[in-house]
Enzyme design. Structure first.
Site, PDB file in Angstrom:
ATOM      1  N   LYS A  13      -4.628   0.922 -17.677  1.00  9.48           N
ATOM      2  CA  LYS A  13      -4.480   2.327 -17.470  1.00  9.48           C
ATOM      3  C   LYS A  13      -3.054   2.910 -17.848  1.00  9.48           C
ATOM      4  O   LYS A  13      -2.712   3.615 -18.196  1.00  9.48           O
ATOM      5  CB  LYS A  13      -4.913   2.862 -16.020  1.00  9.48           C
ATOM      6  CG  LYS A  13      -6.316   2.452 -15.613  1.00  9.48           C
ATOM      7  CD  LYS A  13      -6.538   3.023 -14.214  1.00  9.48           C
ATOM      8  CE  LYS A  13      -5.996   2.604 -12.944  1.00  9.48           C
ATOM      9  NZ  LYS A  13      -6.216   1.058 -12.872  1.00  9.48           N
ATOM     10  N   ARG A  88      -8.824   7.700  -5.977  1.00  3.72           N
ATOM     11  CA  ARG A  88      -9.170   6.441  -5.971  1.00  3.72           C
ATOM     12  C   ARG A  88     -10.421   6.419  -4.949  1.00  3.72           C
ATOM     13  O   ARG A  88     -10.881   5.140  -4.434  1.00  3.72           O
ATOM     14  CB  ARG A  88      -8.105   5.547  -5.378  1.00  3.72           C
ATOM     15  CG  ARG A  88      -7.685   4.412  -6.438  1.00  3.72           C
ATOM     16  CD  ARG A  88      -6.412   3.606  -5.651  1.00  3.72           C
ATOM     17  NE  ARG A  88      -6.047   2.433  -6.149  1.00  3.72           N
ATOM     18  CZ  ARG A  88      -4.951   2.485  -7.144  1.00  3.72           C
ATOM     19  NH1 ARG A  88      -4.566   3.539  -7.605  1.00  3.72           N
ATOM     20  NH2 ARG A  88      -4.528   1.199  -7.737  1.00  3.72           N
ATOM     21  N   ARG A 127       0.490 -11.201 -16.056  1.00  3.99           N
ATOM     22  CA  ARG A 127       1.469 -10.252 -15.803  1.00  3.99           C
ATOM     23  C   ARG A 127       2.552 -10.737 -15.109  1.00  3.99           C
ATOM     24  O   ARG A 127       3.633 -10.782 -15.330  1.00  3.99           O
ATOM     25  CB  ARG A 127       0.792  -9.038 -15.282  1.00  3.99           C
ATOM     26  CG  ARG A 127       1.857  -7.923 -14.907  1.00  3.99           C
ATOM     27  CD  ARG A 127       1.107  -6.376 -14.934  1.00  3.99           C
ATOM     28  NE  ARG A 127       0.523  -6.114 -13.426  1.00  3.99           N
ATOM     29  CZ  ARG A 127       0.031  -5.089 -13.284  1.00  3.99           C
ATOM     30  NH1 ARG A 127      -0.394  -4.267 -14.330  1.00  3.99           N
ATOM     31  NH2 ARG A 127      -0.336  -4.812 -12.043  1.00  3.99           N
ATOM     32  N   ARG A 139       5.391  -7.690  -8.912  1.00  2.52           N
ATOM     33  CA  ARG A 139       5.206  -6.340  -7.840  1.00  2.52           C
ATOM     34  C   ARG A 139       4.685  -7.209  -6.660  1.00  2.52           C
ATOM     35  O   ARG A 139       4.168  -8.277  -6.792  1.00  2.52           O
ATOM     36  CB  ARG A 139       3.921  -5.843  -8.413  1.00  2.52           C
ATOM     37  CG  ARG A 139       4.466  -4.466  -9.161  1.00  2.52           C
ATOM     38  CD  ARG A 139       3.461  -3.906  -9.763  1.00  2.52           C
ATOM     39  NE  ARG A 139       2.150  -3.347  -8.887  1.00  2.52           N
ATOM     40  CZ  ARG A 139       1.275  -2.663  -9.269  1.00  2.52           C
ATOM     41  NH1 ARG A 139       1.138  -2.087 -10.475  1.00  2.52           N
ATOM     42  NH2 ARG A 139       0.130  -2.525  -8.593  1.00  2.52           N
ATOM     43  N   ARG A 150      -7.383  -6.010  -3.590  1.00  2.00           N
ATOM     44  CA  ARG A 150      -7.167  -4.609  -4.542  1.00  2.00           C
ATOM     45  C   ARG A 150      -8.549  -4.565  -5.314  1.00  2.00           C
ATOM     46  O   ARG A 150      -9.143  -3.341  -5.530  1.00  2.00           O
ATOM     47  CB  ARG A 150      -6.042  -4.694  -5.275  1.00  2.00           C
ATOM     48  CG  ARG A 150      -4.702  -4.445  -4.634  1.00  2.00           C
ATOM     49  CD  ARG A 150      -3.459  -4.602  -5.425  1.00  2.00           C
ATOM     50  NE  ARG A 150      -3.406  -3.928  -6.749  1.00  2.00           N
ATOM     51  CZ  ARG A 150      -2.611  -4.282  -7.712  1.00  2.00           C
ATOM     52  NH1 ARG A 150      -1.898  -5.638  -7.557  1.00  2.00           N
ATOM     53  NH2 ARG A 150      -2.395  -3.569  -8.912  1.00  2.00           N
TER      54      ARG A 150
END
Ligand code: AMP
Length: 193
Positions: A13, A88, A127, A139, A150
Site C-alpha cells: 500500500k 482498519r 524488508r 520498525r 498484525r
C-alpha cells in the site's frame, strides 16, 4: 480524487500510495506514519499509542478517526487524498462515511491489494533484512511475532472493511502479488488513467 487503499500489512500500500501521490499531486495519508511520528515526538497520542503499536495491536478508533478528521481538513487535501492504513475497522469506515457526508464529499475508489499470508511473511522478513543491510532501523513491529499479530488483526478486524465496501458496490480488487509496475498499471486502469 479521494481514494482508499486496503490490504494486509506488507501488501504494498505504501509503495503504491507514493506513486499515486506523485501522479495525482494529492497527499498520501498513512495513519501508521502519522502515529509513528507522534510516538517519535512524544506527543500525548504518541505516548498512548506506543506500546499497542509495538505489540502489533490496533490503536483506538477514536484516536485514528480524530487524526484523520483533522488531517483531511487541511488545505493540501482540498483536491483529494489517498488513505493508506485507514479505515482498519468497520467502525472507522462508518466514521469516515459520516465525516465525508458532513463535508459533502464522496470517495472515488476503494481498492484492495490482495496478497497471500505466506508471501506477506516472507516480504516482511526481507524488508527487515534489507533495512538492516542499508544501515537503517527496523520498525519495532516488523519482527515475526508482532507481524503475525498484525496479520491476525487484519483478518479479524480489517477484512470486514473490504466486505463493507463490497456490500455497497465500491470495492475493486487488485492482485498485489504481481510485479510492482503491474500493480500500478492495474490501479491506473481502475482509476481510468
Ligand atoms: P501501518 O504503518 O499502517 O502498518 O501501521 C502501523 C501500526 O499503527 C499498526 O499496526 C497499528 O498499531 C497502528 N495503526 C495504523 N493505522 C491504524 C488504524 N487505522 N487503526 C488503528 N491502528 C492503526
Amino acid at each position: 480524487m479521494r481514494l482508499i487503499l486496503l490490504g494486509p500489512p506488507g501488501a504494498g500500500k505504501g509503495t503504491q500510495s507514493s506513486r499515486l501521490e506523485q501522479k495525482y499531486g494529492i497527499p498520501q495519508l498513512s495513519t501508521g506514519d502519522m502515529l509513528r511520528a507522534a510516538v517519535k515526538a512524544g506527543t500525548p497520542i504518541g505516548l498512548q499509542a506506543k506500546a499497542v503499536m509495538e505489540s502489533g495491536g490496533l490503536v483506538s478508533d477514536e484516536i485514528v478517526v480524530g487524526i484523520i478528521e483533522g488531517r483531511i481538513a487541511e488545505p493540501d487535501c482540498a483536491k483529494g487524498f489517498i488513505l493508506d492504513g485507514f479505515p482498519r475497522t468497520v467502525a472507522q469506515a462508518k466514521a469516515l462515511d459520516a465525516m465525508l457526508k458532513r463535508h459533502h464529499k464522496e470517495l472515488d475508489a476503494v481498492i484492495e491489494l490482495v496478497v497471500d499470508d505466506q508471501i506477506l511473511l516472507s516480504r516482511i522478513e526481507n524488508r527487515a533484512k534489507e533495512t538492516v543491510a542499508a544501515g537503517g532501523a527496523v520498525r519495532a513491529d516488523d519482527n515475526p511475532e508482532s507481524f503475525k499479530k498484525r496479520l491476525a488483526q487484519y483478518h479479524e478486524l480489517t477484512a470486514p472493511v473490504s466486505d463493507y465496501y463490497r456490500s455497497v458496490g465500491e470495492l475493486r480488487t487488485v492482485d498485489g502479488m504481481a510485479a510492482i509496475d503491474a500493480v500500478t498499471a492495474e490501479i491506473d486502469a481502475i482509476l481510468g488513467k
